[in-house]
Design a protein around this motif. Sequence first.
Motif, mmCIF file in Angstrom:
data_model
loop_
_atom_site.group_PDB
_atom_site.id
_atom_site.type_symbol
_atom_site.label_atom_id
_atom_site.label_comp_id
_atom_site.label_asym_id
_atom_site.label_seq_id
_atom_site.Cartn_x
_atom_site.Cartn_y
_atom_site.Cartn_z
ATOM 1 N N ASP A 58 -95.941 12.255 27.014
ATOM 2 C CA ASP A 58 -96.773 11.052 26.932
ATOM 3 C C ASP A 58 -96.101 9.801 27.480
ATOM 4 N N THR A 59 -94.873 9.920 27.991
ATOM 5 C CA THR A 59 -94.198 8.792 28.636
ATOM 6 C C THR A 59 -93.623 9.262 29.961
ATOM 7 N N TYR A 79 -97.611 12.147 19.440
ATOM 8 C CA TYR A 79 -97.044 11.442 20.592
ATOM 9 C C TYR A 79 -95.724 12.094 20.970
ATOM 10 N N GLY A 87 -100.177 9.058 27.414
ATOM 11 C CA GLY A 87 -99.757 8.107 26.398
ATOM 12 C C GLY A 87 -100.686 6.918 26.308
ATOM 13 N N PRO A 142 -95.666 4.460 28.388
ATOM 14 C CA PRO A 142 -96.657 5.545 28.408
ATOM 15 C C PRO A 142 -97.119 5.911 29.812
#
Length: 223
Positions: A189-190, A184, A200, A196
């Motif tokens: 992923d954000t 992650y 994410g 997210p």
Amino acid sequence: MLRFMPVGDSQTIGSAGEHTWRYRMWQHLRATYGGPFRVVGPRETLYDKATDTADSYEYADPEFPRSHLAGWGEGWHHMTPLIAEAVRTQRADVLLVSLGLIDLGFYTDSDRTAANARSFIAEARSANPRVAMVFLPVIPNVRADSDAAFAAEVARFNELLAKAVADLDEPSSPLLLASAPEAYDLNLDTHDGTHPNASGEHKIAAAFAEAMYQAWDLGEPYA
């Protein structure tokens, strides 16, 4: 029929324009679970950043079961008093729980947060003694990345949550601790270091799905 209820904070409710990991999980279950199921919960909306209210239905794809028990700025501290009624009225069989970041950031330290998690489990079981629960540890976030003291509290809570799951697991009401989403990355992923994006969302859904597949043979590996 199995009834799955997502329970969480801002990472779970999502905000206007998003799919949410709940949607990704529904897609996965629809493709891999071999029996009838429903996604349940007393709430349906997304958070609207423009109005600072959780009253939006502007999902990226609204054609899915949107039910949940999640809230922007809500944690174990808020959900523990609500969970028994939600389990009872929604007839939930499996809880998919992602909580803790908000608690540690604003409301309680790691010890109190872990105590609330234990109370949550007891309250859920008071409504359904056979309810199953899958817990996601607090995942990487921008504050933990830059605040060493907060990162230590997150790490300690995750250890205490693992202990609670081990201590309280029962054959009739199984508990699982999912692994943190693999690889992650806050940048990939954000969209803001905490919430997210599409990538994410998939990784969070995969963490829940893999835990259930490996421990309970429920569904298949996340594709």
